[in-house]
Design a protein around this motif. Structure first.
Motif, mmCIF file in Angstrom:
data_model
loop_
_atom_site.group_PDB
_atom_site.id
_atom_site.type_symbol
_atom_site.label_atom_id
_atom_site.label_comp_id
_atom_site.label_asym_id
_atom_site.label_seq_id
_atom_site.Cartn_x
_atom_site.Cartn_y
_atom_site.Cartn_z
ATOM 1 N N TYR A 126 10.021 -3.347 -8.532
ATOM 2 C CA TYR A 126 9.054 -3.859 -7.565
ATOM 3 C C TYR A 126 8.667 -5.301 -7.895
ATOM 4 O O TYR A 126 8.529 -6.133 -6.985
ATOM 5 N N VAL A 127 8.513 -5.603 -9.172
ATOM 6 C CA VAL A 127 8.187 -6.974 -9.577
ATOM 7 C C VAL A 127 9.322 -7.927 -9.181
ATOM 8 O O VAL A 127 9.080 -9.036 -8.682
ATOM 9 N N ILE A 128 10.553 -7.486 -9.384
ATOM 10 C CA ILE A 128 11.701 -8.306 -8.984
ATOM 11 C C ILE A 128 11.689 -8.536 -7.477
ATOM 12 O O ILE A 128 11.957 -9.637 -6.990
ATOM 13 N N GLN A 129 11.348 -7.477 -6.717
ATOM 14 C CA GLN A 129 11.271 -7.607 -5.260
ATOM 15 C C GLN A 129 10.181 -8.603 -4.865
ATOM 16 O O GLN A 129 10.358 -9.400 -3.936
ATOM 17 N N MET A 130 9.048 -8.571 -5.554
ATOM 18 C CA MET A 130 7.973 -9.520 -5.275
ATOM 19 C C MET A 130 8.439 -10.952 -5.500
ATOM 20 O O MET A 130 8.167 -11.848 -4.682
ATOM 21 N N LEU A 131 9.166 -11.175 -6.584
ATOM 22 C CA LEU A 131 9.682 -12.511 -6.869
ATOM 23 C C LEU A 131 10.676 -12.941 -5.798
ATOM 24 O O LEU A 131 10.657 -14.100 -5.342
ATOM 25 N N ALA A 132 11.539 -12.006 -5.375
ATOM 26 C CA ALA A 132 12.529 -12.338 -4.345
ATOM 27 C C ALA A 132 11.857 -12.666 -3.022
ATOM 28 O O ALA A 132 12.301 -13.551 -2.283
ATOM 29 N N ASN A 133 10.761 -11.949 -2.703
ATOM 30 C CA ASN A 133 10.046 -12.202 -1.439
ATOM 31 C C ASN A 133 9.456 -13.606 -1.382
ATOM 32 O O ASN A 133 9.236 -14.156 -0.292
ATOM 33 N N MET A 134 9.188 -14.176 -2.547
ATOM 34 C CA MET A 134 8.598 -15.507 -2.593
ATOM 35 C C MET A 134 9.599 -16.593 -2.223
ATOM 36 O O MET A 134 9.224 -17.742 -1.967
ATOM 37 N N GLY A 135 10.889 -16.234 -2.185
ATOM 38 C CA GLY A 135 11.908 -17.174 -1.766
ATOM 39 C C GLY A 135 12.238 -18.200 -2.830
ATOM 40 O O GLY A 135 11.944 -18.026 -4.014
ATOM 41 N N GLY A 136 12.857 -19.269 -2.384
ATOM 42 C CA GLY A 136 13.228 -20.326 -3.314
ATOM 43 C C GLY A 136 14.375 -19.917 -4.217
ATOM 44 O O GLY A 136 15.276 -19.167 -3.829
ATOM 45 N N ILE A 146 0.819 -1.224 0.000
ATOM 46 C CA ILE A 146 0.000 0.000 0.000
ATOM 47 C C ILE A 146 0.848 1.268 0.000
ATOM 48 O O ILE A 146 0.672 2.155 -0.854
ATOM 49 N N LEU A 147 1.766 1.390 0.948
ATOM 50 C CA LEU A 147 2.546 2.620 1.083
ATOM 51 C C LEU A 147 3.726 2.678 0.124
ATOM 52 O O LEU A 147 4.464 3.672 0.120
ATOM 53 N N LEU A 148 3.880 1.641 -0.678
ATOM 54 C CA LEU A 148 4.880 1.675 -1.748
ATOM 55 C C LEU A 148 4.256 2.065 -3.074
ATOM 56 O O LEU A 148 4.759 2.935 -3.786
ATOM 57 N N ILE A 149 3.130 1.435 -3.398
ATOM 58 C CA ILE A 149 2.539 1.583 -4.722
ATOM 59 C C ILE A 149 1.934 2.958 -4.974
ATOM 60 O O ILE A 149 2.198 3.586 -6.022
ATOM 61 N N PHE A 150 1.123 3.466 -4.053
ATOM 62 C CA PHE A 150 0.385 4.698 -4.343
ATOM 63 C C PHE A 150 1.272 5.942 -4.424
ATOM 64 O O PHE A 150 1.121 6.734 -5.376
ATOM 65 N N PRO A 151 2.224 6.154 -3.508
ATOM 66 C CA PRO A 151 3.148 7.274 -3.730
ATOM 67 C C PRO A 151 3.988 7.083 -4.995
ATOM 68 O O PRO A 151 4.336 8.059 -5.667
ATOM 69 N N MET A 152 4.320 5.820 -5.328
ATOM 70 C CA MET A 152 5.073 5.557 -6.550
ATOM 71 C C MET A 152 4.272 5.964 -7.785
ATOM 72 O O MET A 152 4.814 6.569 -8.717
ATOM 73 N N LEU A 153 2.982 5.653 -7.796
ATOM 74 C CA LEU A 153 2.129 6.052 -8.919
ATOM 75 C C LEU A 153 2.067 7.570 -9.041
ATOM 76 O O LEU A 153 2.062 8.111 -10.154
ATOM 77 N N PHE A 154 2.019 8.258 -7.915
ATOM 78 C CA PHE A 154 2.008 9.722 -7.948
ATOM 79 C C PHE A 154 3.294 10.240 -8.608
ATOM 80 O O PHE A 154 3.252 11.128 -9.469
ATOM 81 N N CYS A 209 12.732 8.269 1.993
ATOM 82 C CA CYS A 209 13.972 8.104 1.226
ATOM 83 C C CYS A 209 13.742 7.214 0.011
ATOM 84 O O CYS A 209 14.263 7.485 -1.076
ATOM 85 N N LEU A 210 12.955 6.146 0.196
ATOM 86 C CA LEU A 210 12.639 5.263 -0.932
ATOM 87 C C LEU A 210 11.901 6.027 -2.022
ATOM 88 O O LEU A 210 12.243 5.915 -3.219
ATOM 89 N N HIS A 211 10.913 6.819 -1.641
ATOM 90 C CA HIS A 211 10.136 7.543 -2.650
ATOM 91 C C HIS A 211 10.902 8.733 -3.226
ATOM 92 O O HIS A 211 10.585 9.186 -4.331
ATOM 93 N N LEU A 212 11.911 9.217 -2.510
ATOM 94 C CA LEU A 212 12.798 10.215 -3.109
ATOM 95 C C LEU A 212 13.554 9.598 -4.280
ATOM 96 O O LEU A 212 13.738 10.239 -5.327
ATOM 97 N N LEU A 213 13.999 8.354 -4.106
ATOM 98 C CA LEU A 213 14.702 7.678 -5.197
ATOM 99 C C LEU A 213 13.770 7.433 -6.375
ATOM 100 O O LEU A 213 14.133 7.687 -7.535
ATOM 101 N N ILE A 214 12.553 6.955 -6.094
ATOM 102 C CA ILE A 214 11.590 6.702 -7.171
ATOM 103 C C ILE A 214 11.253 8.009 -7.889
ATOM 104 O O ILE A 214 11.200 8.062 -9.120
ATOM 105 N N GLY A 215 11.019 9.066 -7.121
ATOM 106 C CA GLY A 215 10.746 10.372 -7.724
ATOM 107 C C GLY A 215 11.923 10.860 -8.545
ATOM 108 O O GLY A 215 11.745 11.458 -9.617
ATOM 109 N N GLY A 216 13.150 10.608 -8.057
ATOM 110 C CA GLY A 216 14.340 11.008 -8.798
ATOM 111 C C GLY A 216 14.444 10.289 -10.136
ATOM 112 O O GLY A 216 14.820 10.885 -11.148
#
Length: 266
Positions: A201-211, A79-87, A167-174
């Protein structure tokens, strides 16, 4: 120096998006925080057990024993990653690339205003919007925490956590701003400015799944944002957040410098 007139005009253009995303965040944050209850937490944990890979993909994990831990699990993975990123994606493209493509940049550079003033102003517009969204989220979390569970939300921990989020969204905004300044038109601006954060973000989702794909975490900057580590004030998590913030500022500077040297064909 910035242009006050241009800043006010662009901030007015940002209001609609800020209101929309603010309303969405209000809905999700208030509902998620209100669900911090042993029985409801057990229900959410059962979903994690039923769909472990899917829930892990969006950063949701079971077993949170504190309110801030519960919020880390159910708010800071999606939630707090996607919506500020879309902005950042939507406004970043509109601040420079769209002006260049529809030739309205002519009126801006023809005015008695230096290019670096235009670049700084547009940069501050995106930074302001990002700070507003993260700041609003912080205030909302504090209010909801105090309303539903008085005394259970550690303010200092939340501020540290959302400092890392900023800080994360500063990088995305940059990334979005640099793409908007470097790209010849909106097609490339959106392709790079939106493509890179979404791919990461998609890569992070894949990494979170492990394996076998867990090592993919080394190829995305989202790995540097560690909510649990920030709450615990671990040095690695704080250093990761600092790197994100510095990277974001460097990209904003790169975008501004590129705009000042850009051939606008006017």
């Amino acid at each position: 120096m910035m242009s006050g007139v241009l800043y006010k005009r662009e901030m007015k253009a940002s209001i609609r998006l800020l209101v929309i995303f603010g309303a969405v965040l209000t809905l999700y944050v208030s509902i998620i925080i209100s669900m911090y209850d042993p029985e409801l937490s057990a229900l959410l944990d059962s979903y994690v057990e039923l769909m472990p890979e899917l829930m892990a993909a969006v950063g949701m994990t079971a077993g949170a024993t504190t309110l801030i831990g519960f919020m880390c699990s159910y708010l800071y993975g999606f939630i707090l990653l996607i919506f500020p990123m879309l902005f950042c994606i939507l406004r970043g493209n509109a601040l420079v690339a769209k002006y260049v493509e529809d030739h309205s940049m002519v009126s801006l550079v023809a005015a008695p205003v230096k290019r670096r003033t235009i670049a700084l102003t547009q940069m501050l517009v995106l930074l302001t919007g990002t700070v507003i969204l993260v700041g609003y989220s912080t205030i909302l979390e504090l209010v909801c925490g105090a309303w539903y569970f008085p005394g259970e939300l550690d303010t200092a921990q939340l501020l540290t956590l959302n400092g890392g989020l900023l800080c994360l969204h500063l990088l995305i905004g940059g990334i979005c701003f640099a793409a908007s300044c470097l790209a010849p038109d909106t097609k490339y601006s959106v392709g790079f400015g939106a493509g890179v954060p979404i791919l990461m973000y998609v890569i992070q989702m894949l990494a979170n799944m492990g394996g076998k794909v867990e090592n993919a975490k080394y190829f995305t900057f989202f790995t540097l944002f560690d909510p649990e580590g920030l709450v615990a004030r671990e040095s690695g998590a704080l250093a990761g957040a600092a790197l994100l913030g510095l990277g974001g500022l460097a990209l904003y500077g790169l975008g501004a410098a590129a705009f000042c040297r850009k051939d606008l064909h006017i």
